[in-house]
Design an enzyme around this catalytic site. Structure first.
Site, PDB file in Angstrom:
ATOM      1  CE  LYS A  53      -3.966  -2.213   2.150  1.00 58.45           C
ATOM      2  NZ  LYS A  53      -4.646  -2.662   3.365  1.00 58.45           N
ATOM      3  CD  GLN A  97      -3.951  -4.316   6.537  1.00 57.22           C
ATOM      4  OE1 GLN A  97      -4.091  -3.281   5.884  1.00 57.22           O
ATOM      5  NE2 GLN A  97      -4.208  -5.506   6.036  1.00 57.22           N
ATOM      6  CG  ASP A 120     -10.230   0.164   4.875  1.00 55.87           C
ATOM      7  OD1 ASP A 120      -9.976  -0.372   3.781  1.00 55.87           O
ATOM      8  OD2 ASP A 120      -9.464   0.135   5.859  1.00 55.87           O
TER       9      ASP A 120
HETATM   10  N1  GUN Z   1      -7.119  -6.395   5.964  1.00 60.22           N
HETATM   11  C1  GUN Z   1      -7.362  -7.137   4.843  1.00 60.22           C
HETATM   12  N2  GUN Z   1      -7.976  -6.381   3.917  1.00 60.22           N
HETATM   13  C2  GUN Z   1      -8.117  -5.149   4.445  1.00 60.22           C
HETATM   14  C3  GUN Z   1      -8.674  -3.931   3.945  1.00 60.22           C
HETATM   15  O1  GUN Z   1      -9.177  -3.820   2.829  1.00 60.22           O
HETATM   16  N3  GUN Z   1      -8.616  -2.879   4.807  1.00 60.22           N
HETATM   17  C4  GUN Z   1      -8.087  -2.957   6.054  1.00 60.22           C
HETATM   18  N4  GUN Z   1      -8.110  -1.874   6.832  1.00 60.22           N
HETATM   19  N5  GUN Z   1      -7.559  -4.072   6.540  1.00 60.22           N
HETATM   20  C5  GUN Z   1      -7.578  -5.150   5.728  1.00 60.22           C
END
Ligand code: GUN
Length: 294
Positions: A53, A97, A120
């Protein structure tokens, strides 16, 4: 043989469009759009996602704010960080996350994020907006799936869509998005009876259950469009692991009209949409109209 939906190429195109719009944004506003990513603990899969990311954020000409906290972090400490990021004008998007360590309540932390920075789409405000058909932040993976579906099929109105999986991150928001497109939506899950028969109705199948190769080719309606969200690591004979989806690709590709591979299908879309959501948030916060073509 089904057409292979190249999510990797689509994601690259989207990231390029985001990068262009991000450049125009910083020229106009005098600062880059900024994404803050918070990682708590040392889960190896999360570390890989978060690194990726960060790299893609920088590549797109956006600012990346990285916060790594130890697994022992208290909920109060994490909330204090989120509140600092909420108040920070250089931060347009905040991603915490998940999963989080046991002592931290994911719901409480997520809902501390300012909904305008909730890239998100996990806050109850954004979940509610999606359910009510209002404009808000939409979770990245389902929005990426929808983009691939519209790219392949154009108009989705009236199509029968089956979503396998009812998670808050994928299944439920995916169903809401398909409903918004006027699909007839069925949400199937682990308790669904006669799953193959349910799946056989689908013009559109989105598989997001987390069970390796569960959906077989003979479950599908011929010509169906299949979006495989599964990312399952299974052991190989040589002791290494192999990544497979929730759909048995070899048999499904014989029957489907189009199908996403794993890897290279939905996976790369998640980060591309995250950057898109962050840039959309940046425009809204700066009082600019939303960037076109994203
Ligand atoms: N963990 C796995 N996929 C995601 C996501 O799309 N966003 C977040 N915040 N954590 C994740």
């Amino acid at each position: 043989m089904a057409e292979i939906i190249d999510g990797k190429a689509f994601a690259e195109g989207l990231r390029n469009r985001v990068a262009q719009a991000a450049g125009a944004f910083s020229d106009k506003i005098g600062r880059k759009a900024g994404l803050a990513v918070v990682l708590v603990g040392e889960d190896p899969a999360s570390q890989i996602y978060v690194r990726s990311k960060r790299e893609k954020t920088v590549e797109a000409g956006m600012e990346s704010f990285h916060h790594e906290l130890p697994a022992s972090t208290s909920q109060a400490e994490l909330i204090a960080l989120v509140e600092r990021l909420n108040a920070d004008d250089a931060v347009d998007g905040i991603l915490v996350q998940v999963p989080l360590p046991d002592q931290i309540d994911e719901k409480v932390v997520t809902n501390t994020i300012n909904p305008a920075k909730d890239v998100d789409g996990f806050t109850f405000i954004n979940v509610g907006k999606l359910a009510a058909g209002e404009q808000g932040m939409v979770p990245c993976t389902p929005l990426g799936c929808l983009m691939l579906l519209k790219d392949r099929l154009g108009e989705l109105s009236g199509l029968d869509a089956v979503v396998i999986g009812r998670s808050n991150i994928v299944g439920k928001p995916m169903a809401q998005l398909l409903l918004r497109e006027s699909c007839t939506v069925t949400i199937a899950h682990s308790r669904t009876r006669n799953l193959p028969d349910v799946v056989r109705r689908a013009d559109i199948l989105v598989a997001a259950v987390g069970r390796p190769e569960m959906v077989k080719g003979d479950w599908l309606k011929p010509g169906a469009t299949v979006i495989d969200v599964g990312m399952n690591r299974i052991p190989r004979e040589d002791g290494k692991t192999r990544l497979v989806g929730d759909v048995e690709f070899a048999t499904a590709a014989q029957v489907a009209g189009a199908i996403t591979p794993v890897p290279g299908g939905v996976g790369p879309m998640t980060i591309a949409v995250l950057l898109r959501n962050c840039l959309v948030a940046a425009h809204a916060r700066a009082g600019l109209p939303p960037p076109v073509d994203l």
